[in-house]
Design a protein around this motif. Structure first.
Motif, PDB file in Angstrom:
ATOM      1  N   ALA A 229       0.960  -1.196  -0.005  1.00  0.00           N
ATOM      2  CA  ALA A 229      -0.111   0.006   0.028  1.00  0.00           C
ATOM      3  C   ALA A 229       0.827   1.193   0.024  1.00  0.00           C
ATOM      4  O   ALA A 229       0.364   2.319  -0.706  1.00  0.00           O
ATOM      5  CB  ALA A 229      -1.016   0.049   1.209  1.00  0.00           C
ATOM      6  N   PRO A 230       1.922   1.361   0.804  1.00  0.00           N
ATOM      7  CA  PRO A 230       2.717   2.507   0.915  1.00  0.00           C
ATOM      8  C   PRO A 230       3.391   2.853  -0.707  1.00  0.00           C
ATOM      9  O   PRO A 230       3.388   4.081  -0.981  1.00  0.00           O
ATOM     10  CB  PRO A 230       3.684   2.359   1.894  1.00  0.00           C
ATOM     11  CG  PRO A 230       3.206   1.310   2.849  1.00  0.00           C
ATOM     12  CD  PRO A 230       2.344   0.546   1.817  1.00  0.00           C
ATOM     13  N   GLN A 231       3.814   1.885  -1.376  1.00  0.00           N
ATOM     14  CA  GLN A 231       4.442   2.243  -2.306  1.00  0.00           C
ATOM     15  C   GLN A 231       3.348   2.222  -3.376  1.00  0.00           C
ATOM     16  O   GLN A 231       3.878   3.246  -4.337  1.00  0.00           O
ATOM     17  CB  GLN A 231       5.049   0.589  -2.882  1.00  0.00           C
ATOM     18  CG  GLN A 231       6.338   0.194  -1.959  1.00  0.00           C
ATOM     19  CD  GLN A 231       5.944  -0.525  -0.814  1.00  0.00           C
ATOM     20  OE1 GLN A 231       4.760  -0.524  -0.481  1.00  0.00           O
ATOM     21  NE2 GLN A 231       7.011  -0.924  -0.201  1.00  0.00           N
ATOM     22  N   ALA A 232       2.369   1.895  -3.513  1.00  0.00           N
ATOM     23  CA  ALA A 232       1.196   2.136  -4.403  1.00  0.00           C
ATOM     24  C   ALA A 232       0.820   3.619  -4.196  1.00  0.00           C
ATOM     25  O   ALA A 232       0.453   4.150  -5.188  1.00  0.00           O
ATOM     26  CB  ALA A 232       0.107   1.175  -4.190  1.00  0.00           C
ATOM     27  N   ALA A 233       0.828   3.920  -2.866  1.00  0.00           N
ATOM     28  CA  ALA A 233       0.171   5.311  -2.767  1.00  0.00           C
ATOM     29  C   ALA A 233       1.338   6.343  -3.167  1.00  0.00           C
ATOM     30  O   ALA A 233       0.920   7.499  -3.858  1.00  0.00           O
ATOM     31  CB  ALA A 233       0.098   5.384  -1.235  1.00  0.00           C
ATOM     32  N   ARG A 234       2.637   6.167  -2.981  1.00  0.00           N
ATOM     33  CA  ARG A 234       3.349   6.973  -3.726  1.00  0.00           C
ATOM     34  C   ARG A 234       3.525   7.193  -5.029  1.00  0.00           C
ATOM     35  O   ARG A 234       3.581   8.166  -5.805  1.00  0.00           O
ATOM     36  CB  ARG A 234       4.824   6.517  -3.045  1.00  0.00           C
ATOM     37  CG  ARG A 234       5.327   7.058  -1.543  1.00  0.00           C
ATOM     38  CD  ARG A 234       6.581   6.689  -1.418  1.00  0.00           C
ATOM     39  NE  ARG A 234       7.109   5.235  -1.472  1.00  0.00           N
ATOM     40  CZ  ARG A 234       7.151   4.541  -0.419  1.00  0.00           C
ATOM     41  NH1 ARG A 234       6.629   4.956   0.735  1.00  0.00           N
ATOM     42  NH2 ARG A 234       7.507   3.115  -0.536  1.00  0.00           N
ATOM     43  N   ALA A 235       3.193   5.896  -5.750  1.00  0.00           N
ATOM     44  CA  ALA A 235       3.226   5.914  -7.150  1.00  0.00           C
ATOM     45  C   ALA A 235       1.789   6.740  -7.713  1.00  0.00           C
ATOM     46  O   ALA A 235       1.813   7.417  -8.698  1.00  0.00           O
ATOM     47  CB  ALA A 235       3.128   4.303  -7.750  1.00  0.00           C
ATOM     48  N   SER A 236       0.953   6.724  -6.847  1.00  0.00           N
ATOM     49  CA  SER A 236      -0.585   7.301  -7.212  1.00  0.00           C
ATOM     50  C   SER A 236      -0.361   8.631  -7.100  1.00  0.00           C
ATOM     51  O   SER A 236      -0.771   9.714  -8.066  1.00  0.00           O
ATOM     52  CB  SER A 236      -1.395   6.661  -6.374  1.00  0.00           C
ATOM     53  OG  SER A 236      -1.886   5.377  -6.518  1.00  0.00           O
ATOM     54  N   PHE A 237       0.205   9.035  -6.285  1.00  0.00           N
ATOM     55  CA  PHE A 237       0.523  10.493  -6.075  1.00  0.00           C
ATOM     56  C   PHE A 237       1.330  11.084  -7.009  1.00  0.00           C
ATOM     57  O   PHE A 237       1.428  12.314  -7.350  1.00  0.00           O
ATOM     58  CB  PHE A 237       1.010  10.724  -4.375  1.00  0.00           C
ATOM     59  CG  PHE A 237      -0.028  10.804  -3.510  1.00  0.00           C
ATOM     60  CD1 PHE A 237      -0.953  11.771  -3.529  1.00  0.00           C
ATOM     61  CD2 PHE A 237       0.112   9.962  -2.418  1.00  0.00           C
ATOM     62  CE1 PHE A 237      -2.285  11.662  -2.706  1.00  0.00           C
ATOM     63  CE2 PHE A 237      -1.018   9.991  -1.230  1.00  0.00           C
ATOM     64  CZ  PHE A 237      -2.067  10.746  -1.451  1.00  0.00           C
TER      65      PHE A 237
END
Length: 246
Positions: A229-237
């Protein structure tokens, strides 16, 4: 008095909205013109507040800073309403150009900004989701995703079930359903769009688990993110930031 009186009105401009008619009705009013977190709206207030603390009550600069904050607030909200009208027109035109039949639609700004907007249109069996950035080179909605409703997965729940009633009320009926684990279902609130500009790795902003509790009754809770989730959130932002810049 004015702070307490105007704050619920401000809430009406957000995606969340507010139950402004309580205790007489639980209808939520949401005009959806400004994100629930928008630094361009809130940071100037913080600057004015800090600056005010350096002046005495008798200083004329206090009055200047107070009115600066009020004018900024009203002006920025007016700017978001103008964006809302433009986004509605662009989204409607996109649906018409692609001959997509729909019952209703909604538009709103993505998180942390008022530049990149999303639209969700409800059809018979699917929702149609797309994004537009006011810094885009072309006035078109892209990318465009088709999200299956899968409301049939809720057929075994009683229509008056408390958990189902809450999800329908909270999402204003803009939700789709996916199977998750056994008889547990994931209900995704589409009013808040996606993390990023495309649907990847189940990246809905708000997701709920609908499951049977220990008493055999249907219950609901927020769905936690996975290990990535943290990596996915960073990529999304990062994707969102790139889109804001055009």
């Amino acid at each position: 008095f004015w702070a307490i009186f105007t704050h619920p009105i401000l809430d009406c401009f957000t995606n969340y909205g507010t139950q402004i008619w309580q205790p007489f009705a639980d209808t939520r009013i949401a005009w959806t013109t400004v994100s629930i977190v928008d630094p361009l709206y809130t940071v100037p207030f913080g600057i004015c507040l800090i600056a005010l603390s350096w002046f005495s009550k008798a200083s004329v600069w206090r009055r200047v800073l107070v009115w600066t904050g009020i004018i900024w607030s009203c002006g920025y909200l007016g700017y978001t309403v103008w964006h809302k009208r433009r986004m509605n027109a662009i989204f409607e035109q996109h649906l018409a150009d692609n001959q997509i039949p729909y019952r209703r639609y909604m538009t709103g700004p993505s998180i942390f900004n008022n530049i990149v907007w999303y639209g969700v249109a409800e059809g018979d069996t699917a929702y149609y989701y797309g994004m537009y950035g006011f810094n885009d080179t072309e006035e078109t909605v892209r990318p465009f995703s088709v999200l299956k409703k899968r409301h049939d997965l809720l057929a075994e729940l009683p229509q008056d079930d408390r958990a189902l009633h809450f999800l329908r009320w909270f999402s204003d009926g803009y939700y789709n359903v996916t199977p998750w684990n056994g008889d547990t279902l994931t209900v995704n609130d589409l009013r808040f769009g996606l993390m990023g500009d495309t649907l990847q790795n189940d990246n809905y902003v708000f997701r709920f688990l609908l499951y049977r509790n220990g008493q055999g009754e249907w219950d609901v809770k927020g769905k936690p993110g996975g290990e990535d989730a943290p990596q996915a959130a960073r990529a999304s932002f990062q994707t969102l930031w790139n889109r804001i810049n055009g």
